[in-house]
Scaffold this active site. Sequence first.
Site, short mmCIF file in Angstrom:
data_model
loop_
_atom_site.label_atom_id
_atom_site.label_comp_id
_atom_site.label_asym_id
_atom_site.label_seq_id
_atom_site.Cartn_x
_atom_site.Cartn_y
_atom_site.Cartn_z
N TYR A 1 -15.25 6.71 -12.82
CA TYR A 1 -14.95 5.55 -11.97
C TYR A 1 -15.47 4.27 -12.64
O TYR A 1 -14.76 3.27 -12.74
CB TYR A 1 -15.59 5.75 -10.60
CG TYR A 1 -15.42 4.59 -9.65
CD1 TYR A 1 -14.18 4.27 -9.10
CD2 TYR A 1 -16.51 3.79 -9.28
CE1 TYR A 1 -14.02 3.21 -8.23
CE2 TYR A 1 -16.37 2.73 -8.40
CZ TYR A 1 -15.12 2.44 -7.88
OH TYR A 1 -14.97 1.39 -7.01
N LEU B 1 -6.30 -4.43 -5.30
CA LEU B 1 -7.41 -3.69 -4.69
C LEU B 1 -7.17 -2.18 -4.69
O LEU B 1 -8.12 -1.41 -4.55
CB LEU B 1 -7.61 -4.15 -3.24
CG LEU B 1 -7.92 -5.63 -3.01
CD1 LEU B 1 -7.83 -5.96 -1.52
CD2 LEU B 1 -9.30 -5.99 -3.54
N LYS C 1 -13.32 0.96 -14.17
CA LYS C 1 -13.54 -0.46 -13.84
C LYS C 1 -13.82 -1.26 -15.11
O LYS C 1 -13.42 -2.41 -15.24
CB LYS C 1 -14.68 -0.59 -12.83
CG LYS C 1 -14.36 0.01 -11.46
CD LYS C 1 -13.11 -0.57 -10.84
CE LYS C 1 -12.87 -0.09 -9.42
NZ LYS C 1 -11.60 -0.57 -8.87
N ASP D 1 3.91 2.60 -4.26
CA ASP D 1 2.96 3.41 -5.02
C ASP D 1 2.76 2.70 -6.36
O ASP D 1 3.66 2.69 -7.21
CB ASP D 1 3.53 4.83 -5.22
CG ASP D 1 2.57 5.71 -5.99
OD1 ASP D 1 1.49 5.22 -6.40
OD2 ASP D 1 2.90 6.90 -6.19
N SER E 1 -16.31 -3.28 -9.96
CA SER E 1 -17.37 -2.66 -9.17
C SER E 1 -18.69 -2.80 -9.90
O SER E 1 -18.73 -2.92 -11.13
CB SER E 1 -17.05 -1.18 -8.97
OG SER E 1 -18.20 -0.48 -8.54
N ASP F 1 0.87 -1.18 0.00
CA ASP F 1 0.00 0.00 0.00
C ASP F 1 0.91 1.23 0.00
O ASP F 1 2.10 1.12 0.30
CB ASP F 1 -0.92 0.01 1.23
CG ASP F 1 -2.22 0.79 0.98
OD1 ASP F 1 -3.30 0.17 0.98
OD2 ASP F 1 -2.15 2.03 0.79
N1 LIG Z 1 -15.79 -0.39 -0.70
C1 LIG Z 1 -16.72 -0.60 -1.61
O1 LIG Z 1 -17.94 -0.48 -1.31
C2 LIG Z 1 -16.33 -1.02 -3.00
C3 LIG Z 1 -17.33 -1.33 -3.92
C4 LIG Z 1 -17.00 -1.72 -5.20
C5 LIG Z 1 -15.66 -1.81 -5.57
N2 LIG Z 1 -14.68 -1.49 -4.66
C6 LIG Z 1 -13.28 -1.58 -5.11
O2 LIG Z 1 -12.56 -2.41 -4.21
C7 LIG Z 1 -11.21 -1.97 -4.11
C8 LIG Z 1 -10.84 -1.75 -2.65
O3 LIG Z 1 -11.75 -0.82 -2.12
P1 LIG Z 1 -11.66 -0.31 -0.60
O4 LIG Z 1 -13.05 -0.10 -0.15
O5 LIG Z 1 -10.75 -1.18 0.18
O6 LIG Z 1 -10.98 1.11 -0.85
P2 LIG Z 1 -10.10 1.94 0.21
O7 LIG Z 1 -10.06 3.34 -0.33
O8 LIG Z 1 -10.55 1.70 1.60
O9 LIG Z 1 -8.67 1.28 0.05
C9 LIG Z 1 -7.88 1.46 -1.10
C10 LIG Z 1 -6.44 1.33 -0.68
O10 LIG Z 1 -5.65 1.51 -1.86
C11 LIG Z 1 -4.53 2.31 -1.50
N3 LIG Z 1 -4.04 2.99 -2.70
C12 LIG Z 1 -4.69 3.89 -3.47
N4 LIG Z 1 -3.87 4.33 -4.44
C13 LIG Z 1 -2.70 3.68 -4.28
C14 LIG Z 1 -1.45 3.71 -4.97
N5 LIG Z 1 -1.25 4.52 -6.03
N6 LIG Z 1 -0.47 2.90 -4.55
C15 LIG Z 1 -0.64 2.08 -3.49
N7 LIG Z 1 -1.79 2.02 -2.77
C16 LIG Z 1 -2.79 2.82 -3.17
C17 LIG Z 1 -5.07 3.30 -0.46
O11 LIG Z 1 -4.04 3.82 0.35
C18 LIG Z 1 -6.03 2.42 0.33
O12 LIG Z 1 -5.40 1.82 1.44
C19 LIG Z 1 -11.11 -0.73 -4.97
O13 LIG Z 1 -10.61 -1.09 -6.23
C20 LIG Z 1 -12.53 -0.25 -5.09
O14 LIG Z 1 -12.74 0.48 -6.28
C21 LIG Z 1 -14.99 -1.10 -3.39
#
Ligand SMILES: NC(=O)c1ccc[n+]([C@@H]2O[C@H](COP(=O)([O-])OP(=O)(O)OC[C@H]3O[C@@H](n4cnc5c(N)ncnc54)[C@H](O)[C@@H]3O)[C@@H](O)[C@H]2O)c1
Length: 275
Positions: free
Chosen positions: A138, A65, A142, A45, A106, A31
């Site tokens: 967004y 993720l 996806k 990153d 998503s 992360d």
């Molecule tokens: N939470 C939901 O309801 C939901 C629904 C549909 C899809 N998703 C997808 O699931 C995945 C995870 O979602 P989440 O809820 O855990 O999101 P979140 O925002 O809680 O976590 C995302 C993580 O990715 C890290 N991140 C972002 N950019 C980064 C980079 N450039 N390098 C390294 N790390 C990076 C962030 O620091 C964070 O810890 C995402 O792809 C999101 O689009 C989530």
Amino acid sequence: MRVAVTGASGGIGRWVVPELRGAEHEVLALDNRPSDVVEGVTMLDVADPRATVAALRGVEAVVHLAAVPGTRTPDWDAFDPNVVTTYHVLEAVRAHGIPRAVLASSIWAYGYNPPAEDRLPPRIPLVEDDLVPTVNGYGLSKRLLEQMGREYVGATGCQVVCMRYPWVVHPARYPGGPLGDPSSLPCRAELWSYVDVRDVALACRLAVERDGLGFVALNIGAADTRSALPSEDLARRFAPRAEVTRALAGCEALYSIERARTLLGYEPRHSWRSR
Ligand SMILES: NC(=O)c1ccc[n+]([C@@H]2O[C@H](COP(=O)([O-])OP(=O)(O)OC[C@H]3O[C@@H](n4cnc5c(N)ncnc54)[C@H](O)[C@@H]3O)[C@@H](O)[C@H]2O)c1
């Protein structure tokens, strides 16, 4: 297996990492921010292509993720990083011959979000092929993630499982009753779907442990709806224009998880009814 998880500090990642470690997989948690929940997060990153390819050397699977959430149109903040970071992860898959990848898609990939009265799902239950055009940044990011996954499977023979999550609910955040007003536009646009984050973690592990799937996009949801009303009633009262393609049982999900059941052996274990 040695499995990399990007976005390991995030809301979903913090459940995926222990699910994999609990099944004896060796997890490389990645992360760009530290975590006070997940042990041993390595800073990466994924917007940096060389660092991403270097970090994923030696892994047998990657669960991607890391992403930026978004809802606006246009949405440069979500589109640009999400497309680029997926490309970097898939390039690492190609460069190292990593056999399996799980990519977080998503429900927004369908095109029914942001919700609009004139763009509601036309069929119930909603299956993976029921996409409509979208220009939301967004949702497009996806959809392109899935398309990129398909290209890399064709070109390299790796396995890519794209998971379309609806609203992901955390155990501490269940309100103790139905999740929202069933007549609201967002509920109708998402067909009252949701998924418990523990079931998302389960699905990720199952996909990492499966072979021979090639490319596939899967709905990963709960077995039931957000509502206390029977699914037949929800469809009749709040989605009267949708074609109901089969008899609906009890409060079964209208966001079909049959493909995930068949291909992954996915069976959700959690519901707002039992938490
Ligand atoms: N939470 C939901 O309801 C939901 C629904 C549909 C899809 N998703 C997808 O699931 C995945 C995870 O979602 P989440 O809820 O855990 O999101 P979140 O925002 O809680 O976590 C995302 C993580 O990715 C890290 N991140 C972002 N950019 C980064 C980079 N450039 N390098 C390294 N790390 C990076 C962030 O620091 C964070 O810890 C995402 O792809 C999101 O689009 C989530």
